[in-house]
Scaffold this motif. Sequence first.
Motif, PDB file in Angstrom:
ATOM      1  N   ASP A 285       0.804  -1.224   0.000  1.00 19.61           N
ATOM      2  CA  ASP A 285       0.000   0.000   0.000  1.00 19.61           C
ATOM      3  C   ASP A 285       0.836   1.272   0.000  1.00 19.61           C
ATOM      4  OD1 ASP A 285       0.966  -0.101   2.559  1.00 19.61           O
ATOM      5  OD2 ASP A 285      -0.980  -0.241   3.545  1.00 19.61           O
ATOM      6  N   ASN A 286       2.162   1.172   0.135  1.00 25.55           N
ATOM      7  CA  ASN A 286       2.991   2.378   0.039  1.00 25.55           C
ATOM      8  C   ASN A 286       3.894   2.340  -1.196  1.00 25.55           C
ATOM      9  OD1 ASN A 286       4.688   0.359   1.049  1.00 25.55           O
ATOM     10  ND2 ASN A 286       5.974   1.833   2.153  1.00 25.55           N
ATOM     11  N   HIS A 287       3.456   1.604  -2.208  1.00 26.62           N
ATOM     12  CA  HIS A 287       4.207   1.522  -3.455  1.00 26.62           C
ATOM     13  C   HIS A 287       3.799   2.632  -4.421  1.00 26.62           C
ATOM     14  CE1 HIS A 287       6.251  -2.555  -3.536  1.00 26.62           C
ATOM     15  NE2 HIS A 287       6.981  -1.868  -4.389  1.00 26.62           N
ATOM     16  N   LEU A 288       4.749   3.058  -5.231  1.00 21.45           N
ATOM     17  CA  LEU A 288       4.480   3.837  -6.430  1.00 21.45           C
ATOM     18  C   LEU A 288       4.764   2.938  -7.624  1.00 21.45           C
ATOM     19  CD1 LEU A 288       6.280   7.195  -5.537  1.00 21.45           C
ATOM     20  CD2 LEU A 288       3.831   6.728  -5.440  1.00 21.45           C
ATOM     21  N   ILE A 289       3.897   3.003  -8.632  1.00 24.64           N
ATOM     22  CA  ILE A 289       4.063   2.198  -9.839  1.00 24.64           C
ATOM     23  C   ILE A 289       4.386   3.146 -10.985  1.00 24.64           C
ATOM     24  CG2 ILE A 289       3.048   0.439 -11.323  1.00 24.64           C
ATOM     25  CD1 ILE A 289       3.222  -0.313  -8.342  1.00 24.64           C
ATOM     26  N   MET A 290       5.525   2.913 -11.647  1.00 24.48           N
ATOM     27  CA  MET A 290       5.955   3.772 -12.752  1.00 24.48           C
ATOM     28  C   MET A 290       6.013   2.958 -14.044  1.00 24.48           C
ATOM     29  SD  MET A 290       9.471   6.043 -13.174  1.00 24.48           S
ATOM     30  CE  MET A 290       8.958   7.342 -12.046  1.00 24.48           C
ATOM     31  N   VAL A 291       5.574   3.567 -15.144  1.00 27.50           N
ATOM     32  CA  VAL A 291       5.727   2.941 -16.456  1.00 27.50           C
ATOM     33  C   VAL A 291       7.201   3.017 -16.831  1.00 27.50           C
ATOM     34  CG1 VAL A 291       5.123   3.049 -18.901  1.00 27.50           C
ATOM     35  CG2 VAL A 291       3.384   3.525 -17.160  1.00 27.50           C
ATOM     36  N   GLY A 292       7.824   1.843 -17.033  1.00 24.23           N
ATOM     37  CA  GLY A 292       9.250   1.797 -17.325  1.00 24.23           C
ATOM     38  C   GLY A 292       9.577   1.560 -18.780  1.00 24.23           C
ATOM     39  N   ILE A 320       7.759  -0.450 -13.111  1.00 23.74           N
ATOM     40  CA  ILE A 320       8.799  -0.314 -12.089  1.00 23.74           C
ATOM     41  C   ILE A 320       8.124   0.020 -10.766  1.00 23.74           C
ATOM     42  CG2 ILE A 320      10.776   1.059 -11.315  1.00 23.74           C
ATOM     43  CD1 ILE A 320      11.445   1.522 -14.285  1.00 23.74           C
ATOM     44  N   GLY A 321       8.508  -0.699  -9.715  1.00 19.52           N
ATOM     45  CA  GLY A 321       7.984  -0.420  -8.385  1.00 19.52           C
ATOM     46  C   GLY A 321       8.954   0.433  -7.589  1.00 19.52           C
ATOM     47  N   ILE A 322       8.428   1.474  -6.957  1.00 20.66           N
ATOM     48  CA  ILE A 322       9.235   2.367  -6.119  1.00 20.66           C
ATOM     49  C   ILE A 322       8.617   2.356  -4.725  1.00 20.66           C
ATOM     50  CG2 ILE A 322      10.074   4.726  -5.793  1.00 20.66           C
ATOM     51  CD1 ILE A 322       9.668   5.132  -8.830  1.00 20.66           C
ATOM     52  N   ALA A 329       7.529  10.176   2.830  1.00 21.29           N
ATOM     53  CA  ALA A 329       6.086  10.044   2.615  1.00 21.29           C
ATOM     54  C   ALA A 329       5.816   9.648   1.168  1.00 21.29           C
ATOM     55  CB  ALA A 329       5.384  11.356   2.948  1.00 21.29           C
ATOM     56  N   THR A 330       5.057   8.568   0.978  1.00 19.08           N
ATOM     57  CA  THR A 330       4.792   8.066  -0.372  1.00 19.08           C
ATOM     58  C   THR A 330       4.107   9.122  -1.234  1.00 19.08           C
ATOM     59  OG1 THR A 330       4.532   5.848   0.561  1.00 19.08           O
ATOM     60  CG2 THR A 330       3.745   6.186  -1.681  1.00 19.08           C
ATOM     61  N   LYS A 331       3.118   9.810  -0.678  1.00 19.90           N
ATOM     62  CA  LYS A 331       2.394  10.818  -1.455  1.00 19.90           C
ATOM     63  C   LYS A 331       3.322  11.970  -1.845  1.00 19.90           C
ATOM     64  CE  LYS A 331      -0.908  13.018  -3.462  1.00 19.90           C
ATOM     65  NZ  LYS A 331      -2.082  13.563  -2.764  1.00 19.90           N
ATOM     66  N   TYR A 332       4.200  12.374  -0.941  1.00 15.95           N
ATOM     67  CA  TYR A 332       5.139  13.445  -1.285  1.00 15.95           C
ATOM     68  C   TYR A 332       6.054  13.001  -2.418  1.00 15.95           C
ATOM     69  CZ  TYR A 332       9.191  16.415  -1.368  1.00 15.95           C
ATOM     70  OH  TYR A 332      10.200  17.234  -1.819  1.00 15.95           O
ATOM     71  N   LEU A 333       6.573  11.776  -2.337  1.00 20.44           N
ATOM     72  CA  LEU A 333       7.478  11.291  -3.379  1.00 20.44           C
ATOM     73  C   LEU A 333       6.753  11.202  -4.720  1.00 20.44           C
ATOM     74  CD1 LEU A 333      10.388  10.384  -3.796  1.00 20.44           C
ATOM     75  CD2 LEU A 333       9.650   8.033  -3.379  1.00 20.44           C
ATOM     76  N   ASP A 334       5.492  10.816  -4.691  1.00 16.48           N
ATOM     77  CA  ASP A 334       4.676  10.783  -5.907  1.00 16.48           C
ATOM     78  C   ASP A 334       4.591  12.179  -6.525  1.00 16.48           C
ATOM     79  OD1 ASP A 334       2.676   9.977  -7.841  1.00 16.48           O
ATOM     80  OD2 ASP A 334       1.171  10.807  -6.496  1.00 16.48           O
ATOM     81  N   LEU A 335       4.295  13.181  -5.711  1.00 25.10           N
ATOM     82  CA  LEU A 335       4.192  14.557  -6.207  1.00 25.10           C
ATOM     83  C   LEU A 335       5.533  15.044  -6.757  1.00 25.10           C
ATOM     84  CD1 LEU A 335       2.074  16.066  -3.294  1.00 25.10           C
ATOM     85  CD2 LEU A 335       1.299  15.747  -5.653  1.00 25.10           C
ATOM     86  N   SER A 336       6.604  14.742  -6.036  1.00 28.39           N
ATOM     87  CA  SER A 336       7.925  15.204  -6.447  1.00 28.39           C
ATOM     88  C   SER A 336       8.334  14.600  -7.787  1.00 28.39           C
ATOM     89  CB  SER A 336       8.948  14.848  -5.365  1.00 28.39           C
ATOM     90  OG  SER A 336      10.246  15.262  -5.745  1.00 28.39           O
ATOM     91  N   LEU A 337       8.168  13.281  -7.937  1.00 26.90           N
ATOM     92  CA  LEU A 337       8.578  12.619  -9.174  1.00 26.90           C
ATOM     93  C   LEU A 337       7.655  12.943 -10.339  1.00 26.90           C
ATOM     94  CD1 LEU A 337       9.566   9.086  -7.821  1.00 26.90           C
ATOM     95  CD2 LEU A 337      11.101  10.909  -8.581  1.00 26.90           C
ATOM     96  N   SER A 338       6.416  13.354 -10.052  1.00 30.27           N
ATOM     97  CA  SER A 338       5.462  13.697 -11.112  1.00 30.27           C
ATOM     98  C   SER A 338       5.616  15.127 -11.602  1.00 30.27           C
ATOM     99  CB  SER A 338       4.021  13.491 -10.610  1.00 30.27           C
ATOM    100  OG  SER A 338       3.792  12.147 -10.274  1.00 30.27           O
ATOM    101  N   SER A 339       6.417  15.932 -10.919  1.00 28.48           N
ATOM    102  CA  SER A 339       6.583  17.329 -11.315  1.00 28.48           C
ATOM    103  C   SER A 339       7.400  17.415 -12.601  1.00 28.48           C
ATOM    104  CB  SER A 339       7.244  18.133 -10.193  1.00 28.48           C
ATOM    105  OG  SER A 339       8.530  17.632  -9.895  1.00 28.48           O
ATOM    106  N   TRP A 340       7.361  18.567 -13.234  1.00 28.44           N
ATOM    107  CA  TRP A 340       7.843  18.657 -14.611  1.00 28.44           C
ATOM    108  C   TRP A 340       9.347  18.453 -14.755  1.00 28.44           C
ATOM    109  CZ3 TRP A 340      11.241  22.286 -16.636  1.00 28.44           C
ATOM    110  CH2 TRP A 340      11.505  23.411 -15.856  1.00 28.44           C
ATOM    111  N   ARG A 341      10.147  18.882 -13.776  1.00 24.14           N
ATOM    112  CA  ARG A 341      11.600  18.731 -13.933  1.00 24.14           C
ATOM    113  C   ARG A 341      12.038  17.259 -13.946  1.00 24.14           C
ATOM    114  NH1 ARG A 341      14.648  23.463 -13.423  1.00 24.14           N
ATOM    115  NH2 ARG A 341      13.515  25.287 -12.632  1.00 24.14           N
TER     116      ARG A 341
END
Length: 422
Positions: A285-292, A320-322, A329-341
């Motif tokens: 439940d604290n995973h992020l799933i990324m298209v690799g 890819i699982g992160i 915080a999982t939600k913070y990391l999601d927001l950070s990695l989803s940002s444009w940079r």
Amino acid sequence: MTTDPKTPLPDGWHMVALGDVAKIIMGQSPPGSTVSDWDGELEEEPGLPFIQGNAEFGARSPTAVKWCATPLKIAEPGDTLLSVRAPVGATNRAECELAIGRGLAAVRFNDSQTPFGWHIVNHAKYELDRLTQGSTFSAIGSDVLRSLPIPLPPLEEQRGIATVLDTIDEAIERSEAIIAATERLHDALLHELLTRGVPGRHSEYRDVPVLGTIPASWEAAQLGEVATINRGLSWSRDQELPAAEEGSTPVVRIGNVQRDGFKMDDVLHIKGVSSQELERHQISDNHLIMVGSNGNPDRVGNLYLANNEVVGHVMASFLIGIKPFKGVATKYLDLSLSSWRPQRAITESTSGSTGLRNLSLEFLRSLRVALPPLPEQEEIAEALDGVEASIAQSKAQADTLRSLKASAAEALLTGTVRVRGK
């Protein structure tokens, strides 16, 4: 919508061929020497906006990326633009004169029938899709289009039907405008929080490659230092099962991960997954799933928070699982990695020579992320919760309106429900 000529119609309605009530202009590709890009720097427009096919379609009208100096086929304002190549039946409206390529046809009703014509052609996409099923290359020609049977009510009723459906369309457009504006607000707020921190909390800042400006007290860590990162599981064909059975493992495949979230109506189950493989690839439940890996480079790096639909499944190899470490915080990391940079850096890093773009785990583990203290991470995530809830609510409202439009169109355009114009 049924277009069977034998289907009973209401009194005063007639089944007619589209070509008998509208002019059909099949698109034609102009010579390449007459087509150009235009960035607005020339004093005069270099001809007409050129729409080759449905790739330039928008929500209602197309956006040109090319211009044509000597168009061979022209759509006029008010014409319905119809895709005659895959996906056959997609529609847009011409808001101005357009040069149209061979992927399109322009359907032109007379002025009194234009509003109704837009809706009847738009609804005929289901019949057009049926006509192209089984074809090696999905496309329709002028003969099929001109002979397409459509039900035609009296002019007064056409106007009444168009008024009702236009009203729903306008409500959908307002909802979509609210969604777009709120998403822009979300992105602006996210950028501010990721570069300046919580308001009033910081006074000193520093520049970090990839991340840009961040508060001086924040850590700039590599992603591999703050999370476990693994590519999904590979398996053999003989491990696949026709249905779930005791001891089998459900899999999240690339097809289950769409732009708007998880679609779990078609879940593969496999057998023979070891405990070590489960430990490495099972979603928590604290995973992020990324298209690799994906054929579309814009999809690579798309990120999703795991939810109850996918917890307990294993990830397939294109994903890819992160999994963040304690203190992140999982939600913070999601927001950070989803940002444009970070997303731009991910897109620029992908590689592949066969049309499939791949994201390197080595690159991903080295990707920089800005890391404030955990309480501030949680504050940043919480600050965006309300905006995201508003976006979700607006999207649900728009979906409800689209369902209403589909039901109303089916009822009104077949005469099941009657409406009278003024």
